[in-house]
Design a protein around this motif. Structure first.
Motif, PDB file in Angstrom:
ATOM      1  N   THR A 188      24.319  32.914  26.132  1.00  0.00           N
ATOM      2  CA  THR A 188      24.218  33.944  27.170  1.00  0.00           C
ATOM      3  C   THR A 188      25.614  34.510  27.377  1.00  0.00           C
ATOM      4  OG1 THR A 188      22.396  32.751  28.231  1.00  0.00           O
ATOM      5  CG2 THR A 188      23.525  34.416  29.547  1.00  0.00           C
ATOM      6  N   TYR A 189      25.835  35.708  26.853  1.00  0.00           N
ATOM      7  CA  TYR A 189      27.180  36.293  26.804  1.00  0.00           C
ATOM      8  C   TYR A 189      27.349  37.415  27.823  1.00  0.00           C
ATOM      9  CZ  TYR A 189      31.064  39.154  25.069  1.00  0.00           C
ATOM     10  OH  TYR A 189      32.215  39.895  24.967  1.00  0.00           O
ATOM     11  N   ALA A 190      28.555  37.514  28.380  1.00  0.00           N
ATOM     12  CA  ALA A 190      28.894  38.628  29.272  1.00  0.00           C
ATOM     13  C   ALA A 190      30.376  38.942  29.129  1.00  0.00           C
ATOM     14  CB  ALA A 190      28.570  38.294  30.723  1.00  0.00           C
ATOM     15  N   ARG A 191      30.677  40.221  29.102  1.00  0.00           N
ATOM     16  CA  ARG A 191      32.080  40.682  29.057  1.00  0.00           C
ATOM     17  C   ARG A 191      32.492  41.083  30.467  1.00  0.00           C
ATOM     18  NH1 ARG A 191      36.956  41.959  28.884  1.00  0.00           N
ATOM     19  NH2 ARG A 191      37.874  43.387  27.332  1.00  0.00           N
ATOM     20  N   ALA A 192      33.479  40.402  31.012  1.00  0.00           N
ATOM     21  CA  ALA A 192      33.976  40.693  32.361  1.00  0.00           C
ATOM     22  C   ALA A 192      35.140  41.678  32.278  1.00  0.00           C
ATOM     23  CB  ALA A 192      34.414  39.407  33.042  1.00  0.00           C
ATOM     24  N   PHE A 193      35.190  42.626  33.212  1.00  0.00           N
ATOM     25  CA  PHE A 193      36.223  43.660  33.166  1.00  0.00           C
ATOM     26  C   PHE A 193      37.212  43.598  34.330  1.00  0.00           C
ATOM     27  CE2 PHE A 193      32.550  45.324  30.848  1.00  0.00           C
ATOM     28  CZ  PHE A 193      33.145  45.614  29.623  1.00  0.00           C
ATOM     29  N   THR A 194      36.819  42.980  35.440  1.00  0.00           N
ATOM     30  CA  THR A 194      37.710  42.804  36.578  1.00  0.00           C
ATOM     31  C   THR A 194      37.509  41.395  37.132  1.00  0.00           C
ATOM     32  OG1 THR A 194      36.131  43.526  38.288  1.00  0.00           O
ATOM     33  CG2 THR A 194      37.437  45.259  37.183  1.00  0.00           C
ATOM     34  N   HIS A 195      38.426  40.952  37.986  1.00  0.00           N
ATOM     35  CA  HIS A 195      38.263  39.609  38.560  1.00  0.00           C
ATOM     36  C   HIS A 195      37.030  39.559  39.466  1.00  0.00           C
ATOM     37  CE1 HIS A 195      40.063  41.349  42.215  1.00  0.00           C
ATOM     38  NE2 HIS A 195      39.617  40.289  42.859  1.00  0.00           N
ATOM     39  N   GLU A 196      36.692  40.699  40.077  1.00  0.00           N
ATOM     40  CA  GLU A 196      35.495  40.756  40.921  1.00  0.00           C
ATOM     41  C   GLU A 196      34.232  40.645  40.066  1.00  0.00           C
ATOM     42  OE1 GLU A 196      36.173  44.477  42.813  1.00  0.00           O
ATOM     43  OE2 GLU A 196      37.273  43.613  44.501  1.00  0.00           O
ATOM     44  N   ILE A 218      31.525  28.574  29.436  1.00  0.00           N
ATOM     45  CA  ILE A 218      32.851  28.897  28.924  1.00  0.00           C
ATOM     46  C   ILE A 218      33.383  30.158  29.599  1.00  0.00           C
ATOM     47  CG2 ILE A 218      34.147  29.594  26.863  1.00  0.00           C
ATOM     48  CD1 ILE A 218      31.962  28.026  25.235  1.00  0.00           C
ATOM     49  N   VAL A 219      34.631  30.117  30.039  1.00  0.00           N
ATOM     50  CA  VAL A 219      35.316  31.310  30.560  1.00  0.00           C
ATOM     51  C   VAL A 219      36.616  31.462  29.775  1.00  0.00           C
ATOM     52  CG1 VAL A 219      36.226  32.527  32.560  1.00  0.00           C
ATOM     53  CG2 VAL A 219      34.372  30.876  32.864  1.00  0.00           C
ATOM     54  N   ASP A 220      36.686  32.492  28.951  1.00  0.00           N
ATOM     55  CA  ASP A 220      37.834  32.717  28.069  1.00  0.00           C
ATOM     56  C   ASP A 220      38.381  34.134  28.292  1.00  0.00           C
ATOM     57  OD1 ASP A 220      39.698  32.405  26.020  1.00  0.00           O
ATOM     58  OD2 ASP A 220      38.281  33.007  24.457  1.00  0.00           O
ATOM     59  N   SER A 221      39.455  34.314  29.058  1.00  0.00           N
ATOM     60  CA  SER A 221      40.217  33.295  29.761  1.00  0.00           C
ATOM     61  C   SER A 221      39.965  33.421  31.259  1.00  0.00           C
ATOM     62  CB  SER A 221      41.702  33.452  29.434  1.00  0.00           C
ATOM     63  OG  SER A 221      42.403  34.184  30.367  1.00  0.00           O
ATOM     64  N   SER A 222      40.301  32.376  31.973  1.00  0.00           N
ATOM     65  CA  SER A 222      40.012  32.334  33.406  1.00  0.00           C
ATOM     66  C   SER A 222      41.003  33.133  34.244  1.00  0.00           C
ATOM     67  CB  SER A 222      40.006  30.882  33.881  1.00  0.00           C
ATOM     68  OG  SER A 222      41.262  30.266  33.620  1.00  0.00           O
ATOM     69  N   THR A 223      42.217  33.313  33.742  1.00  0.00           N
ATOM     70  CA  THR A 223      43.273  33.922  34.562  1.00  0.00           C
ATOM     71  C   THR A 223      43.679  35.332  34.140  1.00  0.00           C
ATOM     72  OG1 THR A 223      44.907  32.808  33.161  1.00  0.00           O
ATOM     73  CG2 THR A 223      44.292  31.717  35.222  1.00  0.00           C
ATOM     74  N   ALA A 224      43.258  35.795  32.970  1.00  0.00           N
ATOM     75  CA  ALA A 224      43.726  37.085  32.435  1.00  0.00           C
ATOM     76  C   ALA A 224      43.487  38.243  33.404  1.00  0.00           C
ATOM     77  CB  ALA A 224      43.036  37.366  31.102  1.00  0.00           C
ATOM     78  N   LEU A 225      42.282  38.337  33.957  1.00  0.00           N
ATOM     79  CA  LEU A 225      41.959  39.460  34.838  1.00  0.00           C
ATOM     80  C   LEU A 225      42.655  39.355  36.191  1.00  0.00           C
ATOM     81  CD1 LEU A 225      38.158  39.855  34.023  1.00  0.00           C
ATOM     82  CD2 LEU A 225      40.075  41.201  33.154  1.00  0.00           C
ATOM     83  N   PHE A 226      42.907  38.148  36.640  1.00  0.00           N
ATOM     84  CA  PHE A 226      43.641  37.977  37.903  1.00  0.00           C
ATOM     85  C   PHE A 226      45.081  38.464  37.737  1.00  0.00           C
ATOM     86  CE2 PHE A 226      40.143  35.019  38.425  1.00  0.00           C
ATOM     87  CZ  PHE A 226      39.790  35.199  39.759  1.00  0.00           C
ATOM     88  N   ARG A 227      45.656  38.252  36.556  1.00  0.00           N
ATOM     89  CA  ARG A 227      47.026  38.707  36.289  1.00  0.00           C
ATOM     90  C   ARG A 227      47.092  40.234  36.231  1.00  0.00           C
ATOM     91  NH1 ARG A 227      49.832  35.583  31.417  1.00  0.00           N
ATOM     92  NH2 ARG A 227      51.715  36.330  32.503  1.00  0.00           N
ATOM     93  N   VAL A 228      46.019  40.845  35.748  1.00  0.00           N
ATOM     94  CA  VAL A 228      45.977  42.308  35.633  1.00  0.00           C
ATOM     95  C   VAL A 228      45.725  42.963  36.992  1.00  0.00           C
ATOM     96  CG1 VAL A 228      44.705  44.259  34.657  1.00  0.00           C
ATOM     97  CG2 VAL A 228      45.229  42.280  33.227  1.00  0.00           C
ATOM     98  N   ASP A 229      44.771  42.415  37.748  1.00  0.00           N
ATOM     99  CA  ASP A 229      44.344  43.040  39.008  1.00  0.00           C
ATOM    100  C   ASP A 229      45.317  42.809  40.160  1.00  0.00           C
ATOM    101  OD1 ASP A 229      42.172  43.825  37.566  1.00  0.00           O
ATOM    102  OD2 ASP A 229      40.766  42.396  38.446  1.00  0.00           O
ATOM    103  N   PHE A 230      46.150  41.779  40.056  1.00  0.00           N
ATOM    104  CA  PHE A 230      47.134  41.503  41.098  1.00  0.00           C
ATOM    105  C   PHE A 230      48.522  41.456  40.461  1.00  0.00           C
ATOM    106  CE2 PHE A 230      43.160  39.543  42.418  1.00  0.00           C
ATOM    107  CZ  PHE A 230      43.006  40.020  43.715  1.00  0.00           C
ATOM    108  N   SER A 231      49.411  42.301  40.940  1.00  0.00           N
ATOM    109  CA  SER A 231      50.745  42.351  40.352  1.00  0.00           C
ATOM    110  C   SER A 231      51.824  42.193  41.420  1.00  0.00           C
ATOM    111  CB  SER A 231      50.959  43.683  39.624  1.00  0.00           C
ATOM    112  OG  SER A 231      50.797  44.769  40.525  1.00  0.00           O
ATOM    113  N   GLY A 232      52.895  41.540  41.043  1.00  0.00           N
ATOM    114  CA  GLY A 232      54.021  41.380  41.968  1.00  0.00           C
ATOM    115  C   GLY A 232      53.843  40.253  42.972  1.00  0.00           C
ATOM    116  N   ARG A 233      54.943  39.841  43.549  1.00  0.00           N
ATOM    117  CA  ARG A 233      54.912  38.748  44.533  1.00  0.00           C
ATOM    118  C   ARG A 233      54.147  39.124  45.801  1.00  0.00           C
ATOM    119  NH1 ARG A 233      57.803  34.312  43.741  1.00  0.00           N
ATOM    120  NH2 ARG A 233      59.317  34.243  42.036  1.00  0.00           N
TER     121      ARG A 233
END
Length: 337
Positions: A188-196, A218-233
């Motif tokens: 059962t496959y799904a392509r995620a585009f945002t962290h939401e 399986i979540v490949d990768s778990s953090t990639a979208l969080f890094r994209v959607d949230f930037s900076g300190r």
């Protein structure tokens, strides 16, 4: 669930008894159908799922008042009690735990038998260390019968980087002698585009797992979208909060449906680590939130040629140790294969 051998059909596997109580049982203790549908709309499909939700979450469901939420909690308690129990009872429940092969005997030996269900296993390392190849291998092995090191269930694959390749599934299925058409049908496959979107897909997973037996998520990768959607300190605190919510939902699914949750993670160079004469200054993304949420953490690094090294980075039951494996056309395997 059954994956047939390319030459002979495997013996029919008896369906396993599920450990969860379906939410429809609330009708027997006075909860009406409309309120049950409201719970399902929020991704709650089992009695345990109710206990895993806070009152704030339940009250946030459209049409669910505080009085109704309290009544639902009380009704759930009548069906299944999640209070204190003895250590012996926990020991018995842990017997339902399964271990799914990685495709490498040495790696399985390192893990005490394979990737565990009922928990989150985090795989991190730099590019070309085999993170996605392991995910593809598990997508096949997870469907195999227990005697072949499998989990005898379907597989959920949430792809956040667009790296899922059906062609690799075909090659790995050929290695294990199973029909790749059937294997692909059971993923059962799904392509995620945002962290939401990633979180929404995770909520939808429960609806599928209540209907059919799944062994691996399986979540490949778990953090990639969080890094994209949230930037900076300035957005770091919000990112970590959202990541914590995602990981919390993931461990709840692992425990609710007895599946192995496997997530990959990226690494970042730690300048301070190099200054302290560390052998490898790379560290995984996610900080303490990821560290506390993951049950077992595996660090992958490059070796000679196609050889790779897996190190137990953190585990509640496994000693710090390493094993060598190899990337091949048939997925993850031992060096001598």
């Amino acid at each position: 669930m059954q994956v047939e051998n390319q030459n002979d059909a495997k013996e029919e596997v008896q369906p396993e008894e599920e450990d969860f109580e379906e939410i429809e049982k609330l009708q027997t203790v006075g909860i009406n159908v409309s309120d049950i549908k409201k719970l399902k709309s929020a991704g709650i499909y089992t009695i345990k799922g109710i206990w895993q939700s806070t009152m704030k979450t339940l009250c946030g469901i459209k049409g669910m008042s505080e009085a109704k939420a309290t009544k639902v909690k009380e009704a759930a308690n009548k069906i299944q009690d999640f209070g204190f129990c003895t250590g012996a009872a926990v020991f018995e429940k842990r017997k339902a735990l399964k271990k799914i092969s990685t495709g490498s005997k040495e790696w399985d030996k390192l893990l005490g038998g394979g990737i565990e269900t009922l928990s989150i296993t985090e795989i991190f390392g730099e590019f070309r260390t085999g993170k996605t190849q392991l995910c593809h291998t598990l997508a096949v092995v997870g469907q195999l019968p227990p005697e072949m090191g499998g989990g005898n269930g379907k597989v959920v694959y949430i792809d956040t980087e667009g790296t899922f390749r059906p062609e690799r599934i075909r090659d790995i299925a050929d290695r294990f002698g199973v029909d790749y058409h059937a294997v692909l049908d059971n993923i059962t496959y799904a392509r995620a585009f945002t962290h939401e979107h990633q979180m929404e897909l995770l909520i939808a997973v429960a609806a599928k797992m209540i209907e059919e037996r799944y062994s691996v998520l399986i979540v490949d990768s778990s953090t990639a979208l969080f890094r994209v959607d949230f930037s900076g300190r300035g957005q770091l605190a919000e990112r970590q909060q959202k990541l914590a919510q995602f990981l919390s939902k993931l461990i709840k699914i692992a425990e609710e449906f007895n599946v192995a949750c496997v997530i990959t993670n990226q690494v970042v160079s730690d300048p301070g680590g190099g200054a302290m004469f560390a052998v490898d200054p790379k560290k995984p993304i996610g900080g303490h939130i990821m560290a506390h949420a993951s049950t077992t953490r595996l660090y992958l690094r490059k070796g000679r040629g196609e050889q790779r090294v897996c190190k137990i980075y953190d585990s509640p039951s496994l000693p710090e140790s390493e094993s060598i494996y190899q990337l091949s056309k048939g997925g993850i395997c031992d060096v001598n294969d």
